[in-house]
Write a protein that holds these residues in place. Structure first.
Motif, PDB file in Angstrom:
ATOM      1  N   GLY A 149      16.673 -30.487  -6.059  1.00 25.71           N
ATOM      2  CA  GLY A 149      15.302 -30.945  -6.256  1.00 25.71           C
ATOM      3  C   GLY A 149      14.622 -30.037  -7.273  1.00 25.71           C
ATOM      4  O   GLY A 149      15.041 -28.906  -7.501  1.00 25.71           O
ATOM      5  N   LYS A 185      17.850 -32.195 -10.157  1.00 23.97           N
ATOM      6  CA  LYS A 185      16.903 -33.068  -9.449  1.00 23.97           C
ATOM      7  C   LYS A 185      17.588 -33.784  -8.298  1.00 23.97           C
ATOM      8  O   LYS A 185      17.026 -33.893  -7.204  1.00 23.97           O
ATOM      9  CB  LYS A 185      16.284 -34.074 -10.412  1.00 23.97           C
ATOM     10  CG  LYS A 185      15.253 -34.962  -9.758  1.00 23.97           C
ATOM     11  CD  LYS A 185      14.646 -35.916 -10.742  1.00 23.97           C
ATOM     12  CE  LYS A 185      13.603 -36.772 -10.044  1.00 23.97           C
ATOM     13  NZ  LYS A 185      13.050 -37.778 -10.926  1.00 23.97           N
ATOM     14  N   SER A 186      18.795 -34.253  -8.505  1.00 20.27           N
ATOM     15  CA  SER A 186      19.504 -34.952  -7.433  1.00 20.27           C
ATOM     16  C   SER A 186      20.139 -33.981  -6.445  1.00 20.27           C
ATOM     17  O   SER A 186      20.418 -34.349  -5.316  1.00 20.27           O
ATOM     18  CB  SER A 186      20.575 -35.873  -8.022  1.00 20.27           C
ATOM     19  OG  SER A 186      21.546 -35.117  -8.720  1.00 20.27           O
ATOM     20  N   LYS A 190      20.482 -32.685 -13.645  1.00 19.45           N
ATOM     21  CA  LYS A 190      21.349 -32.877 -12.478  1.00 19.45           C
ATOM     22  C   LYS A 190      20.780 -32.180 -11.242  1.00 19.45           C
ATOM     23  O   LYS A 190      21.041 -32.577 -10.123  1.00 19.45           O
ATOM     24  CB  LYS A 190      22.748 -32.340 -12.760  1.00 19.45           C
ATOM     25  CG  LYS A 190      23.473 -33.043 -13.859  1.00 19.45           C
ATOM     26  CD  LYS A 190      24.107 -34.289 -13.353  1.00 19.45           C
ATOM     27  CE  LYS A 190      24.913 -34.903 -14.480  1.00 19.45           C
ATOM     28  NZ  LYS A 190      25.409 -36.192 -14.144  1.00 19.45           N
ATOM     29  N   ASN A 227      25.563 -35.895   3.534  1.00 19.33           N
ATOM     30  CA  ASN A 227      25.108 -37.264   3.325  1.00 19.33           C
ATOM     31  C   ASN A 227      26.107 -38.208   3.951  1.00 19.33           C
ATOM     32  O   ASN A 227      27.308 -38.080   3.745  1.00 19.33           O
ATOM     33  CB  ASN A 227      24.988 -37.574   1.827  1.00 19.33           C
ATOM     34  CG  ASN A 227      23.890 -36.782   1.172  1.00 19.33           C
ATOM     35  OD1 ASN A 227      22.906 -36.451   1.810  1.00 19.33           O
ATOM     36  ND2 ASN A 227      24.071 -36.467  -0.094  1.00 19.33           N
TER      37      ASN A 227
END
Length: 193
Positions: free
Chosen positions: A139, A135-136, A133, A180
């Motif tokens: 990073g 990674k999203s 998790k 985002n």
């Protein structure tokens, strides 16, 4: 009523199967709360786990209390705590009298020693799912540096894990978060969240 039964079942199962203490119950609670009943996602569970690790006392009861309260209010809290401690109380009452007779038995000692690698594997699987998790979120580079930094602080510098987790939580609140923009198309309008 079904909700309280589900809360009881979730924490009773993790309590009865979590032989070996708190660390062995964490992946079982994760399976029940995130996988089976879907009361929270992985990120929310990791926040509960981090918060629970900073507080004194058994991790299973702290997580049960918080998750029970979050899912079912005060009644959910009471049901979850009861379900989390009931297996231990029942097993202690049942086994206390016979334990003294068998404590020196090599089979019993072997069972006790066999739990350690199983708990290690369960914790490793849970850690790997959190790392995937990451990674999203952060990073791989930042998550790896953070993991290595925490490992150095805890293992080599001897800093208490609660202090490390507290610093990480404080950093999460202080550092700015990237927002985002998500486009939502509702009734022909485009809104940015």
């Amino acid at each position: 009523m079904k909700l309280y039964r589900d809360i009881f079942v979730a924490f009773f199962r993790s309590g009865i199967l979590g032989f070996g203490g708190g660390p062995s119950a964490i992946p079982l609670v994760h399976k029940e709360v995130v996988g089976t009943f879907k009361w929270m996602n992985d990120d929310q569970f990791s926040d509960v786990l981090a918060l629970g690790n900073t507080l004194p006392g058994p991790i299973n009861t702290k997580m049960a209390g918080y998750i029970g309260y979050r899912v079912g209010g005060i009644t959910g809290l009471i049901v979850a705590l009861t379900a989390a401690i009931l297996p231990t109380v029942l097993l202690m009452l049942a086994l206390l009298t016979s334990f003294n007779q068998f404590k020196d038995n090599p089979r019993v000692q072997g069972m006790t020693h066999a739990v350690v690698p199983i708990v290690g594997v369960m914790m490793g699987v849970l850690t790997w799912s959190f790392l995937k998790k990451a990674k999203s979120g952060l990073g791989w580079k930042k998550a790896s540096l953070l993991l290595i930094g925490c490992l150095i602080c805890i293992v080599f510098l001897g800093i208490h894990p609660g202090v490390v987790i507290g610093v990480l939580l404080a950093g999460a609140f202080v550092l700015p978060e990237k927002k985002n923009k998500i486009e939502v198309h509702a009734k022909g309008k485009s809104e940015s969240l």
